[in-house]
Enzyme design. Structure first.
Site, PDB file in Angstrom:
ATOM      1  N   ASN A  20      -3.241  12.510  -3.186  1.00 28.28           N
ATOM      2  CA  ASN A  20      -1.979  12.042  -2.811  1.00 28.28           C
ATOM      3  C   ASN A  20      -0.733  12.664  -3.368  1.00 28.28           C
ATOM      4  O   ASN A  20      -1.147  13.500  -4.378  1.00 28.28           O
ATOM      5  CB  ASN A  20      -1.772  10.395  -3.158  1.00 28.28           C
ATOM      6  CG  ASN A  20      -1.350  10.392  -4.734  1.00 28.28           C
ATOM      7  OD1 ASN A  20      -0.518  11.082  -5.205  1.00 28.28           O
ATOM      8  ND2 ASN A  20      -2.236   9.446  -5.393  1.00 28.28           N
ATOM      9  N   ASN A  70      -7.475  -1.393  -6.172  1.00 32.29           N
ATOM     10  CA  ASN A  70      -8.136  -0.904  -5.073  1.00 32.29           C
ATOM     11  C   ASN A  70      -9.733  -0.967  -5.059  1.00 32.29           C
ATOM     12  O   ASN A  70     -10.650  -0.806  -4.243  1.00 32.29           O
ATOM     13  CB  ASN A  70      -7.983   0.557  -5.160  1.00 32.29           C
ATOM     14  CG  ASN A  70      -6.709   1.145  -4.958  1.00 32.29           C
ATOM     15  OD1 ASN A  70      -6.371   1.909  -5.607  1.00 32.29           O
ATOM     16  ND2 ASN A  70      -6.190   0.771  -3.751  1.00 32.29           N
ATOM     17  N   ARG A  89     -13.157   8.939  -4.804  1.00 28.15           N
ATOM     18  CA  ARG A  89     -13.161   7.819  -5.272  1.00 28.15           C
ATOM     19  C   ARG A  89     -14.278   6.792  -4.796  1.00 28.15           C
ATOM     20  O   ARG A  89     -14.376   5.741  -5.279  1.00 28.15           O
ATOM     21  CB  ARG A  89     -11.792   6.905  -4.851  1.00 28.15           C
ATOM     22  CG  ARG A  89     -10.590   7.700  -5.498  1.00 28.15           C
ATOM     23  CD  ARG A  89      -9.407   6.929  -5.759  1.00 28.15           C
ATOM     24  NE  ARG A  89      -9.717   5.509  -6.362  1.00 28.15           N
ATOM     25  CZ  ARG A  89      -8.812   4.537  -6.713  1.00 28.15           C
ATOM     26  NH1 ARG A  89      -7.529   4.495  -5.921  1.00 28.15           N
ATOM     27  NH2 ARG A  89      -8.960   3.253  -7.453  1.00 28.15           N
ATOM     28  N   ARG A 137      -4.752   5.552   4.023  1.00 30.72           N
ATOM     29  CA  ARG A 137      -6.151   5.235   3.357  1.00 30.72           C
ATOM     30  C   ARG A 137      -6.671   4.281   4.065  1.00 30.72           C
ATOM     31  O   ARG A 137      -8.146   4.410   4.166  1.00 30.72           O
ATOM     32  CB  ARG A 137      -5.785   4.688   1.678  1.00 30.72           C
ATOM     33  CG  ARG A 137      -5.215   5.616   0.921  1.00 30.72           C
ATOM     34  CD  ARG A 137      -5.877   6.928   1.012  1.00 30.72           C
ATOM     35  NE  ARG A 137      -5.357   7.857  -0.046  1.00 30.72           N
ATOM     36  CZ  ARG A 137      -5.312   7.573  -1.389  1.00 30.72           C
ATOM     37  NH1 ARG A 137      -6.037   6.630  -2.054  1.00 30.72           N
ATOM     38  NH2 ARG A 137      -4.875   8.537  -2.289  1.00 30.72           N
ATOM     39  N   HIS A 166      -0.071   3.827   0.152  1.00 31.24           N
ATOM     40  CA  HIS A 166      -0.814   2.459  -0.203  1.00 31.24           C
ATOM     41  C   HIS A 166       0.354   1.498   0.095  1.00 31.24           C
ATOM     42  O   HIS A 166       1.420   1.428  -0.493  1.00 31.24           O
ATOM     43  CB  HIS A 166      -1.396   2.175  -1.564  1.00 31.24           C
ATOM     44  CG  HIS A 166      -2.805   2.482  -1.824  1.00 31.24           C
ATOM     45  ND1 HIS A 166      -3.199   3.344  -2.972  1.00 31.24           N
ATOM     46  CD2 HIS A 166      -4.003   2.622  -0.896  1.00 31.24           C
ATOM     47  CE1 HIS A 166      -4.439   3.539  -3.066  1.00 31.24           C
ATOM     48  NE2 HIS A 166      -4.921   3.189  -1.909  1.00 31.24           N
ATOM     49  N   ASP A 168       0.672  -1.561  -1.277  1.00 32.15           N
ATOM     50  CA  ASP A 168       1.260  -1.833  -2.828  1.00 32.15           C
ATOM     51  C   ASP A 168       2.385  -1.248  -3.434  1.00 32.15           C
ATOM     52  O   ASP A 168       2.701  -1.551  -4.650  1.00 32.15           O
ATOM     53  CB  ASP A 168       0.059  -2.493  -3.656  1.00 32.15           C
ATOM     54  CG  ASP A 168      -0.549  -1.360  -4.387  1.00 32.15           C
ATOM     55  OD1 ASP A 168      -0.325  -0.181  -4.012  1.00 32.15           O
ATOM     56  OD2 ASP A 168      -1.363  -1.688  -5.025  1.00 32.15           O
ATOM     57  N   CYS A 263      -0.885  -1.651  -9.384  1.00 27.66           N
ATOM     58  CA  CYS A 263      -2.213  -0.898  -8.918  1.00 27.66           C
ATOM     59  C   CYS A 263      -3.343  -0.989 -10.200  1.00 27.66           C
ATOM     60  O   CYS A 263      -4.237  -0.870 -10.028  1.00 27.66           O
ATOM     61  CB  CYS A 263      -2.151   0.629  -8.795  1.00 27.66           C
ATOM     62  SG  CYS A 263      -0.743   1.276  -7.856  1.00 27.66           S
TER      63      CYS A 263
HETATM   64  N1  ARG Z   1      -4.772   8.226  -7.899  1.00 30.42           N
HETATM   65  C1  ARG Z   1      -5.180   6.879  -6.885  1.00 30.42           C
HETATM   66  C2  ARG Z   1      -5.268   7.370  -5.524  1.00 30.42           C
HETATM   67  O1  ARG Z   1      -4.754   8.075  -4.925  1.00 30.42           O
HETATM   68  C3  ARG Z   1      -4.004   5.981  -7.162  1.00 30.42           C
HETATM   69  C4  ARG Z   1      -4.251   4.704  -6.591  1.00 30.42           C
HETATM   70  C5  ARG Z   1      -2.987   3.776  -7.000  1.00 30.42           C
HETATM   71  N2  ARG Z   1      -3.176   2.446  -6.357  1.00 30.42           N
HETATM   72  C6  ARG Z   1      -2.762   1.647  -5.735  1.00 30.42           C
HETATM   73  N3  ARG Z   1      -3.237   0.222  -5.415  1.00 30.42           N
HETATM   74  N4  ARG Z   1      -1.476   2.008  -4.891  1.00 30.42           N
HETATM   75  O2  ARG Z   1      -6.337   6.737  -4.972  1.00 30.42           O
END
Ligand code: ARG
Length: 276
Positions: A20, A70, A89, A137, A166, A168, A263
Site C-alpha cells: 500500500n 484482517n 499476506r 483489496r 481498506h 476501516d 486494524c
Molecule cells: N500493511 C498492511 C496491509 O497493507 C496494513 C493492514 C491494515 N489493516 C487494516 N485493517 N486497515 O495489508
C-alpha cells in the site's frame, strides 16, 4: 459484558514489503518502537473499558499478522476468513482459520474472491447492515457472497483513494448510530450510497483530511470510549458532544505500514445489529 478482542503481538513486525502507498519507501524499516506502542495500546484499551484480550501467536516473516482486523468478518459464531489479495499476506489465512476453528467458530471463505475481513467489512451499530468496502483489496463480487453467507444486508462501497485502501481507515460506525467517515476516500456513487444508508444527516460525522491521514477513522470503540492514534481538537469536541471519551495513543510505527488502532484489533463478538 467485556469486549473480547483478538490481537497479535508485534514480535516480527516491520516493513518487509510494500503493498500500500504508506509502505512505499519504508522497506527494511524495523519499527523499533512497535512493541512499546502496542503495549501502550493494550493498556489504553484496558483503561478505556472492560476488555478481554485474546492473542494469535506471532509468526516470523508475517509482519502484518498484527493487523487482526484482517483475519475475518465474524458474525456470531461464524467466521468468513480472509482471502488476501497479495501473496505476502496469504499465509496468514490458515493461521487465523485455525484460531477460529479452535475457538468454536464455523469457518468458511470466499474461494477465489479477494476479501480482507473486518478491514473491509464493518457492521452498522444501529441498523442491520454490513458496510463492505471494495476496489483495492476486496473484490466487488464479495458483496453478494458475504450477504448470502451471513444472511445479512450488505452495502457495497467502492473505495477510490489508494491511501484509504481498506474500509476501516475511512469509515467507523459507532454504537450511538453515528458513522465517522472520510468521504473523499469513496467514489461519488459510494458517497451517495453511504448518505442514503445513514439517512439522517446528523448521524454522518464527516472527518476532514487532516484527521483522516492520521487514521482517525481507524478507531476502536469500547464502552463509550474511542481509542485512536490522534484526533484534532475539532474532532475530539465533536466526539465529546455525542457522549464519547477520546483516548489517543501513539501508533506511528504502525502508520508506516498503513495501519492503526482498529486494524490491530478484531472484535470477537460481532454481528448485525438486532433491536433488543
Ligand atoms: N500493511 C498492511 C496491509 O497493507 C496494513 C493492514 C491494515 N489493516 C487494516 N485493517 N486497515 O495489508
Amino acid at each position: 459484558m467485556s469486549t473480547r478482542l483478538l490481537m497479535c503481538p508485534p514480535t516480527y513486525f516491520g516493513v518487509n514489503y510494500a503493498i500500500n502507498p504508506w509502505m512505499n519507501g519504508n522497506i527494511g524499516y524495523t519499527a523499533p518502537e512497535a512493541q512499546r506502542q502496542w503495549d501502550r495500546l493494550l493498556e489504553t484499551l484496558r483503561v478505556a473499558g472492560d476488555v478481554e484480550i485474546h492473542c494469535v501467536e506471532p509468526a516470523p516473516n508475517l509482519p502484518d499478522l498484527v493487523f487482526t482486523a484482517n483475519a475475518a468478518i465474524l458474525s456470531k459464531q461464524q467466521a468468513i476468513v480472509s482471502t488476501f489479495r497479495f501473496p505476502e499476506r496469504q499465509p496468514e489465512s490458515p493461521i487465523f482459520a485455525d484460531w477460529f476453528a479452535h475457538h468454536g467458530y464455523s469457518v468458511s471463505d470466499l474461494g477465489q474472491i479477494s476479501f480482507e475481513g473486518a478491514g473491509d467489512a464493518l457492521f452498522d451499530r444501529r441498523k442491520p447492515v454490513l458496510y463492505l468496502g471494495y476496489g483495492w483489496r476486496t473484490d466487488a463480487a464479495a458483496v453478494a457472497q458475504v450477504a448470502s453467507q451471513l444472511d445479512t444486508q450488505v452495502v457495497g462501497l467502492e473505495l477510490h483513494d489508494p491511501r484509504f485502501y481498506h474500509l476501516d481507515v475511512a469509515l467507523c460506525p459507532l454504537s450511538t448510530g453515528h458513522v465517522m467517515a472520510y468521504m473523499d476516500a469513496f467514489t461519488p456513487a459510494a458517497q451517495d450510497t453511504l448518505r442514503r444508508t445513514i439517512g439522517d444527516r446528523e448521524y454522518l460525522l464527516e472527518v476532514e483530511q487532516e484527521d483522516a491521514l492520521q487514521f482517525a477513522c481507524n478507531a476502536v470503540e469500547i464502552d463509550r470510549s474511542i481509542i485512536l492514534h490522534s484526533a484534532s481538537q475539532r474532532l475530539r469536541e465533536r466526539l465529546h458532544s455525542i457522549g464519547y471519551r477520546v483516548f489517543s495513543t501513539e501508533l506511528s510505527e504502525f502508520l508506516h505500514t498503513g495501519g492503526s488502532a482498529k486494524c490491530l484489533t478484531l472484535k470477537l463478538d460481532d454481528g448485525p445489529y438486532a433491536a433488543s
